[in-house]
Structures are given as structure tokens and as C-alpha cells.
Design an enzyme around this catalytic site. Structure first.
Site, short mmCIF file in Angstrom:
data_model
loop_
_atom_site.label_atom_id
_atom_site.label_comp_id
_atom_site.label_asym_id
_atom_site.label_seq_id
_atom_site.Cartn_x
_atom_site.Cartn_y
_atom_site.Cartn_z
N ARG A 199 87.09 -0.05 18.09
CA ARG A 199 86.40 1.07 18.76
C ARG A 199 85.42 1.71 17.79
NH1 ARG A 199 88.27 6.73 18.50
NH2 ARG A 199 87.10 8.00 19.99
N ARG B 72 81.31 22.79 21.45
CA ARG B 72 81.81 23.21 20.14
C ARG B 72 81.34 24.62 19.82
NH1 ARG B 72 83.86 18.84 17.41
NH2 ARG B 72 83.16 16.78 18.10
N THR C 48 95.31 8.27 21.42
CA THR C 48 95.38 9.55 20.73
C THR C 48 96.77 9.88 20.18
OG1 THR C 48 93.77 10.35 22.37
CG2 THR C 48 94.56 11.93 20.76
N LYS D 25 87.07 7.43 30.50
CA LYS D 25 88.07 8.17 29.72
C LYS D 25 88.59 9.32 30.58
CE LYS D 25 87.31 8.96 25.35
NZ LYS D 25 86.61 9.39 24.10
#
Length: 499
Positions: free
Chosen positions: A54, A95, A300, A242
Site C-alpha cells: 500500500r 485537520r 488499522t 474505504k
């Protein structure tokens, strides 16, 4: 040995490692980063059990990615492996901006002001958030989570004129710069693909990567849009969704149908959803993907303690094992391989956990759970795949062999999770690597178009020379005839291998 067989053996014949690789049916995805981006480091990871690399486009330059891609392609050319490359788009990641003195202590009850209109250095007076529509999308009473949910605030006031959003801190701590922001209660109006994602996609397609993953998918239309962009560039790259937002779970069925594969991105999913819902969400995603013959990755924090330790936590061992038991196609490592101290060891440890589960308590031969659907457009080829798996089990076949041009037969047979070793032949070189993500599949390039009998004979001889099968073994083949028409799978043949 015929010339046809010799043609397909030149790379692998003297490589014992190639025979042993992929003995784990559940595949391993490893994220590339500073800890493993050189050729020898990548090769060591492949030998340890990695099937897919990945590339995270949230970090690093295109120049750096190009060097990594070149190294992986070199491994595929020189070594007996077919390793896929997955490009992971960043998506609309929100963010906070820079913070004064790189740390701001906030406490429950504090009133803060978020702004998306001016890039201020964050203080208790005002903090920048990289989301231009923040003041338009959030409403009073909605939660905002920061730094993977470590900090939580609630919106108390929205000033549409200035763009300021006032919030009250409910769970405090140290606010650090550039930490992620999640809006679990808010319907985000940002497009699924940012300008950066579009630029990265162009690079990914130009480099002919095998898979591209779209982050923060909210609805099936996001995948449709990405597939349109891929098609416009005449690319055969496969598209992965995802799942990391509540809205994606609401539209899960359609997202799975539109995608070529799915990733259970538990990092943001565990922040956006109440944590107690994540295990069942993971199970539901895997179940839907298996039923629709779509590869699925569980990702994850699977072995995160091995970032600096040589042994995983017992809970992590169980987490990996449970993902395997649930039927995932692949399990993924992120920081463990990208930045950890023991990238090869963590892959070896994950492979051992997978193999122990598959050896002792794995649920193989699930064809009874995936009945052929009458009137489906793929009903006839599904019936062949279904019965090929069933017969292979009943006659204790040593190999289940399929041919595919689109990949469908490989994905479909894989979804039945056959205990019989599965080998897929295809004339599409990119598909050889793409199938490396699918459970149990070992793929081979083969582009002859003679009679079906000769093709099947070649396939059996290739497997014999590679020492996957031997004389007296039983092989179940699927294929299509007439060969030159490239029709969906329509035949099934059983062969006893002779000297």
C-alpha cells in the site's frame, strides 16, 4: 515439456521460495514508508509473506513513490512473486492548523473558536481548521472530534458572516498541530475527491498501479465518479472503497455493489461511529463483500504494539485471528511496516497467526452460503463456479483451476473460500497482480488461445512443473468455449493427472 509450458516457467523454476509463498490463504497488505522503502527491504517483506504493498498518498512525494513502484516492479520481474500495488488516496481529510508552541492545553468547559477563513496560529482565542465549509455544515449541538477522538468539543454558536464556529470542550487534553478532525454528526458537503486526489489519481494511473482506494466514501456515487475518471483515462485499475464514515454504512449495499473491493478502515470508522459498533460493522462489511464476490481488507491498528516491540499484544493476536475467521480476504499493516522498528518480524508474526487459524479452525467451502441467484446476469457462470468448488471438495481435488479475462471467475471462486488450492490463469498481466489481493488465489499469466483441451493440458503441466500437483492428483478446471469468443465461464472438467 511443450514450448507453451516452458514459456511460462522461465521466471520461477529455480526459486523454491516462489513455491512456498502464498501458503497463507488470507493475504497480507503492508504499507510502505521510511522503514521499508528500499528494494532489499521490500523484498524481505515479500519473502516474509506480503502480497500487496500500500502506498499512502497522504504522505511523501510522487518522486519517492515512483522509486518505490520501480522497486516493487523489479521484484515482480526478477523474483517468483506477483505482488500488487494499492494507491491509497488521502481524501478530504480535515485537520487543525498550526498551534502556538506546538501544544495547547484545553480543559472541559473551555470555549474555543474555530475558523476556516484565516490561517491563524492556534491559541485559545482562535484555531484554524482546514475545512472551508465548516461554518456552513455544522450546527449547534453537533460534536467535533479531534486527534482520533482524544479531544471532543460541541458546537455552541455559528457565525455565518465571519465564518467563526464557537465550541465548548467536553473532553480536554493537549491539542497538537495538524491533528485530524472528525464530524460524526455532520453531513459534509466536500466532494469525495480533492484537487490533490485528482492529481494523485493521474499519477497512479500513469504508473499503472493495480488498485486505487478512495478515502472517506460517503455514498455509492463517490465510487461511480472515481470509476468514471478511471474509465476516461482507459485504465484497468480496480477501485476500492474505504468504509470509515457512518453515511457509508447507511449506503453499504450500494457501495459494495459499485466497488471492485472494500477496505474496513477502522481508524476513522472507530472515531466516527460509537466504538461499540465497530466490531459488528466490520463483520457486516466482510459478510456483504463475500456475498458479492468483492475482496475486502481489514485495516488499522492490527499489530500496532509491534511498532517498537518484538511481540504483539494478546488482544492484537486475537484481533487478527478473528478477522481471518470472519472471512476477510486480507489484513493490513500500516505504521507497523511503514515506520516501525521490526517490519519483517511483524509480517512474519501476522503470517503465523493466519496460518494457525487456517490450519485449525477456518470455515472453508462456503458455497452453501452463496447460492446461485436465479435470473442474475451472471447466473450461468456462477453455477459453474459453485459446482466446481463443490465437486473439488467432494473428490478431494489437489487443484481448482480457473481462467478469467475480467477477473470475475477468480473473485467468484475465491468468495466460496474453497479448501482446495485455487489457481487462476489470465492473459491480462495487470490482473495477475490484482488477484493477489483475493483470498486463496494464486494467479498466473497465460495468453495461449488454442483448443480448450490444449489450454487445460498446459495449465496442468505448468502446475506440475511448479510442483503444486503431481501424478495421480485430481484437478478441477473451469473455462469457456469457444475459446476465441472469451465468453463467461461455461465449462467444468475433471482430470486425473497422469505421468
Amino acid at each position: 515439456m511443450s514450448k507453451n509450458v516452458e514459456k511460462y516457467l522461465h521466471k520461477e523454476m529455480d526459486a523454491e521460495a516462489g513455491i512456498l509463498h502464498n501458503v497463507h490463504r488470507t493475504k497480507i497488505v503492508a504499507t510502505v514508508g521510511p522503514a521499508c522503502e528500499k528494494y532489499e527491504q521490500l523484498l524481505a517483506l515479500v519473502k516474509a509473506g506480503v502480497n500487496v504493498f500500500r502506498l499512502n498518498f497522504s504522505h511523501g512525494s510522487h518522486e519517492n513513490k515512483a522509486e518505490i513502484i520501480e522497486s516493487i516492479r523489479k521484484i515482480n520481474e526478477k523474483e517468483p512473486y506477483n505482488v500488487a500495488i494499492l494507491g491509497d488516496l488521502q481524501g478530504p481529510k480535515l485537520r487543525v492548523g498550526q498551534i502556538e508552541n506546538n501544544k495547547l492545553a484545553i480543559e472541559p468547559g473551555d470555549i474555543l473558536t474555530f475558523t476556516s477563513t484565516e490561517k491563524v496560529i492556534g491559541t485559545k482565542e482562535k484555531i484554524y481548521v482546514s475545512y472551508p465549509n465548516l461554518h456552513n455544515d455544522v450546527s449547534v449541538g453537533e460534536k467535533i472530534l479531534i486527534d482520533d477522538g482524544k479531544l471532543e468539543v460541541v458546537v455552541t454558536e455559528v457565525d455565518q458572516k465571519s465564518g467563526d464556529v464557537k465550541v465548548r470542550v467536553t473532553y480536554g487534553g493537549n491539542l497538537l498541530p495538524n491533528k485530524g478532525v472528525n464530524l460524526p454528526d455532520t453531513e459534509i458537503s466536500l466532494p469525495a475527491m480533492t484537487p490533490k486526489d485528482i492529481e494523485d489519481l493521474d499519477f497512479i494511473i500513469a504508473k499503472q498501479l493495480d488498485w486505487v482506494a478512495l478515502s472517506f466514501v460517503r455514498k455509492a456515487e463517490d465510487i461511480v465518479d472515481l470509476k468514471r475518471r478511471v474509465k476516461e483515462q482507459n485504465s484497468k485499475i480496480k477501485v476500492m472503497a474505504k468504509i470509515e464514515m457512518p453515511s457509508a454504512m447507511d449506503d453499504l449495499r450500494n457501495i459494495v455493489n459499485e466497488s471492485d473491493g472494500v477496505m474496513v478502515a477502522r481508524g476513522d470508522l472507530g472515531v466516527e461511529l460509537p466504538v461499540e459498533k465497530v466490531p459488528m460493522a466490520q463483520r457486516e462489511i466482510i459478510r456483504k463483500c463475500i456475498h458479492r464476490s468483492k475482496p475486502v481488507i481489514v485495516a488499522t491498528q492490527m499489530m500496532e504494539s509491534m511498532m517498537d516491540r518484538t511481540k504483539p499484544n494478546r488482544s492484537e493476536i486475537t484481533d487478527v485471528a478473528n478477522a481471518v475467521l470472519e472471512g476477510t480476504d486480507a489484513v493490513m499493516l500500516s505504521g507497523e511496516t511503514a515506520m516501525g522498528n521490526h517490519p519483517v518480524l511483524v509480517v512474519e508474526t501476522m503470517r503465523k497467526i493466519i496460518m494457525e487459524v487456517e490450519r485449525t479452525d477456518y470455515y472453508y467451502d462456503r458455497e452453501e452460503d452463496l447460492k446461485v441467484i436465479a435470473h442474475s446476469p451472471t447466473m450461468l457462470s456462477d453455477a459453474i463456479c459453485y459446482n466446481a468448488c463443490k465437486i473439488a471438495s467432494e473428490v478431494s481435488a489437489s487443484a481448482l483451476v480457473g481462467m478469467t479475462q475480467s477477473g470475475y471467475t477468480g473473485f467468484r471462486i475465491s468468495s466460496y473460500r474453497p479448501k482446495t488450492p485455487l489457481y487462476i490463469f489470465t492473459k491480462e498481466q495487470q490482473l495477475v497482480n490484482q488477484l493477489s489481493l483475493s483470498w486463496g488465489v494464486r494467479a498466473f499469466f497465460y495468453d495461449e488461445e488454442e483448443s480448450l483441451d490444449e489450454i487445460i493440458n498446459d495449465q496442468i503441466n505448468i502446475l506440475r512443473e511448479r510442483r503444486f500437483i503431481k501424478a495421480e492428483d485430481i484437478v478441477v478446471n473451469t473455462g469457456s468455449t469457444p475459446v476465441e469468443k472469451h465468453l463467461p465461464t461455461n465449462i467444468l472438467k475433471i482430470t486425473k493427472v497422469t505421468d
